[in-house]
Scaffold this motif. Structure first.
Motif, PDB file in Angstrom:
ATOM      1  N   LEU A 118       1.798  21.628  -0.058  1.00 50.55           N
ATOM      2  CA  LEU A 118       0.650  21.281  -0.897  1.00 50.55           C
ATOM      3  C   LEU A 118       0.346  19.805  -0.684  1.00 50.55           C
ATOM      4  O   LEU A 118       1.163  18.937  -1.014  1.00 50.55           O
ATOM      5  CB  LEU A 118       0.968  21.531  -2.372  1.00 50.55           C
ATOM      6  N   ILE A 119      -0.837  19.520  -0.121  1.00 51.29           N
ATOM      7  CA  ILE A 119      -1.193  18.156   0.248  1.00 51.29           C
ATOM      8  C   ILE A 119      -2.649  17.904  -0.143  1.00 51.29           C
ATOM      9  O   ILE A 119      -3.499  18.775   0.036  1.00 51.29           O
ATOM     10  CB  ILE A 119      -1.010  17.941   1.768  1.00 51.29           C
ATOM     11  N   MET A 164      -6.035  13.801   2.794  1.00 48.00           N
ATOM     12  CA  MET A 164      -4.945  13.321   3.637  1.00 48.00           C
ATOM     13  C   MET A 164      -4.758  14.143   4.901  1.00 48.00           C
ATOM     14  O   MET A 164      -4.124  13.688   5.852  1.00 48.00           O
ATOM     15  CB  MET A 164      -3.631  13.314   2.844  1.00 48.00           C
ATOM     16  N   VAL A 165      -5.279  15.367   4.892  1.00 46.57           N
ATOM     17  CA  VAL A 165      -5.089  16.237   6.062  1.00 46.57           C
ATOM     18  C   VAL A 165      -6.425  16.714   6.641  1.00 46.57           C
ATOM     19  O   VAL A 165      -6.445  17.620   7.460  1.00 46.57           O
ATOM     20  CB  VAL A 165      -4.216  17.466   5.712  1.00 46.57           C
ATOM     21  N   GLN A 166      -7.527  16.071   6.238  1.00 45.45           N
ATOM     22  CA  GLN A 166      -8.833  16.515   6.718  1.00 45.45           C
ATOM     23  C   GLN A 166      -8.939  16.417   8.231  1.00 45.45           C
ATOM     24  O   GLN A 166      -9.505  17.302   8.884  1.00 45.45           O
ATOM     25  CB  GLN A 166      -9.955  15.702   6.058  1.00 45.45           C
ATOM     26  N   ALA A 167      -8.396  15.351   8.808  1.00 47.28           N
ATOM     27  CA  ALA A 167      -8.450  15.191  10.266  1.00 47.28           C
ATOM     28  C   ALA A 167      -7.682  16.312  10.967  1.00 47.28           C
ATOM     29  O   ALA A 167      -8.139  16.863  11.979  1.00 47.28           O
ATOM     30  CB  ALA A 167      -7.884  13.832  10.674  1.00 47.28           C
ATOM     31  N   PHE A 219       4.341  11.876   1.846  1.00 47.06           N
ATOM     32  CA  PHE A 219       3.352  12.848   2.304  1.00 47.06           C
ATOM     33  C   PHE A 219       3.295  12.893   3.832  1.00 47.06           C
ATOM     34  O   PHE A 219       3.039  13.945   4.419  1.00 47.06           O
ATOM     35  CB  PHE A 219       1.963  12.493   1.757  1.00 47.06           C
ATOM     36  N   THR A 220       3.501  11.760   4.495  1.00 48.61           N
ATOM     37  CA  THR A 220       3.491  11.766   5.957  1.00 48.61           C
ATOM     38  C   THR A 220       4.575  12.685   6.508  1.00 48.61           C
ATOM     39  O   THR A 220       4.369  13.372   7.509  1.00 48.61           O
ATOM     40  CB  THR A 220       3.698  10.340   6.504  1.00 48.61           C
ATOM     41  N   VAL A 240       0.832  -1.203   0.000  1.00 51.60           N
ATOM     42  CA  VAL A 240       0.000   0.000   0.000  1.00 51.60           C
ATOM     43  C   VAL A 240       0.865   1.251   0.000  1.00 51.60           C
ATOM     44  O   VAL A 240       1.972   1.261   0.548  1.00 51.60           O
ATOM     45  CB  VAL A 240      -0.950  -0.010   1.223  1.00 51.60           C
ATOM     46  N   VAL A 241       0.357   2.298  -0.641  1.00 46.66           N
ATOM     47  CA  VAL A 241       1.037   3.589  -0.651  1.00 46.66           C
ATOM     48  C   VAL A 241       1.060   4.125   0.789  1.00 46.66           C
ATOM     49  O   VAL A 241       0.023   4.127   1.466  1.00 46.66           O
ATOM     50  CB  VAL A 241       0.309   4.576  -1.583  1.00 46.66           C
ATOM     51  N   PRO A 242       2.219   4.581   1.297  1.00 46.01           N
ATOM     52  CA  PRO A 242       2.368   4.901   2.721  1.00 46.01           C
ATOM     53  C   PRO A 242       1.327   5.853   3.287  1.00 46.01           C
ATOM     54  O   PRO A 242       0.674   5.548   4.298  1.00 46.01           O
ATOM     55  CB  PRO A 242       3.784   5.498   2.807  1.00 46.01           C
ATOM     56  N   THR A 243       1.168   7.027   2.681  1.00 44.13           N
ATOM     57  CA  THR A 243       0.275   8.016   3.292  1.00 44.13           C
ATOM     58  C   THR A 243      -1.181   7.595   3.193  1.00 44.13           C
ATOM     59  O   THR A 243      -1.972   7.862   4.096  1.00 44.13           O
ATOM     60  CB  THR A 243       0.484   9.403   2.657  1.00 44.13           C
TER      61      THR A 243
END
Length: 312
Positions: free
Chosen positions: A249-250, A254-257, A234-235, A101-104
């Protein structure tokens, strides 16, 4: 035909005797007689052509060769036992699923939702390992993968999960406050010129994102747009933004939380549209693998619900 592999029974007895440092205790553990253990060890030593134990009075001590062999054999016996148990668990549709799986995507979207899958299917163990590039399933132990891109993965079946969606600039509230304190923002908040004057953080695989973002919003910023620290994942980019190191820029999902929690903010509501997405892929021969079939059904349902929520 393999000609240089001793019997598994002899190796199992040797491993127990090496671990116990005693033929008697090994016999008790394996429910054998001591003489049976001695015969198997002697036969293995004759087969290998060198001693595995030194006999000193009534004690046995591993020779250097025996100690090295025991360490290696133990790894293989443990693996055989684990593989056997995993295969037996498939009788009722359970078992182990190996997923690349892709990490982020794993940390920001998949893992926070896996408690539900674990509750529904406690008989399935899901092992996650990160991969960012395509690979040959025939040369790996993976049953399936979640990958990012716009093209199909050759030689696999695939299911669309999620679009990456818009990519947005984010920064820490502390950095946002610095902009206001320096008097660089208007009464309506920071503008694109303010962003251009801040440290810009980059993903190593998307070094043109900032330049594209500035061009899309009609602000020429060629040189500053490619300067700044680069991060592989991205992490890492999220962590750097949280630490106040600059603006990143993300993708929003991925950053909603972090946005909901107020630990990251969007200094300007100007986004970069995304066209690629995430896909579940697997070789055709894995399609009927019971743990994968169960995970696939759950994942597609959760992804569809996430898409519907985003579209509202």
């Amino acid at each position: 035909m393999r000609k240089k592999i001793p019997s598994l029974n002899a190796l199992t007895i040797f491993e127990a005797a090496a671990r116990q440092q005693s033929f008697t205790r090994a016999a008790d553990e394996l429910a054998l007689t001591q003489s049976a253990v001695c015969r198997q060890i002697a036969g293995l030593e004759q087969y290998l052509g060198l001693p595995l134990f030194a006999r000193i009075k009534k004690r046995v001590i591993l020779t250097p060769a025996g100690r090295q062999y025991a360490e290696r054999i133990r790894v293989h016996i443990d693996r055989i036992e684990r593989d056997t148990l995993e295969l037996m668990a498939q009788q009722d549709g359970g078992g182990v699923l190996e997923l690349a799986v892709v990490p982020t995507f794993a940390t920001q979207w998949l893992i926070p939702r896996l408690a539900e899958f674990s509750r529904l299917r406690p008989d399935i163990t899901l092992n996650l390992l990160t991969r960012t590039d395509a690979f040959l399933f025939s040369e790996s132990s993976f049953h399936a993968a979640i990958h990012f891109g716009s093209a199909a993965w050759p030689g696999t079946q695939g299911h669309f999960l999620l679009s990456e969606g818009d990519t947005i600039p984010v920064c820490s509230p502390a950095l946002m406050a610095q902009i206001s304190k320096a008097g660089r923002s208007s009464k309506n908040g920071p503008g694109i010129r303010d962003i251009a004057n801040l440290p810009l953080l980059h993903l190593t695989t998307r070094l043109n994102d900032w330049r594209t973002w500035f061009e899309l919003h009609e602000y020429r910023n060629d040189v500053p747009a490619v300067k700044g620290a680069r991060y592989e994942l991205f992490t890492m980019l999220v962590s750097a933004a949280l630490a106040g190191l600059g603006v990143a820029l993300i993708p929003r999902f991925m950053v909603q939380a972090e946005l909901d929690a107020g630990i990251l903010v969007t200094p300007v509501e100007l986004s970069l549209p995304g066209s690629a997405g995430y896909h579940l892929v697997y070789p055709e021969e894995h399609a009927s693998f019971a743990p994968l079939a169960a995970f696939r059904e759950w994942l597609l349902s959760v992804a569809a619900a996430s898409r519907n929520e985003t579209e509202r």
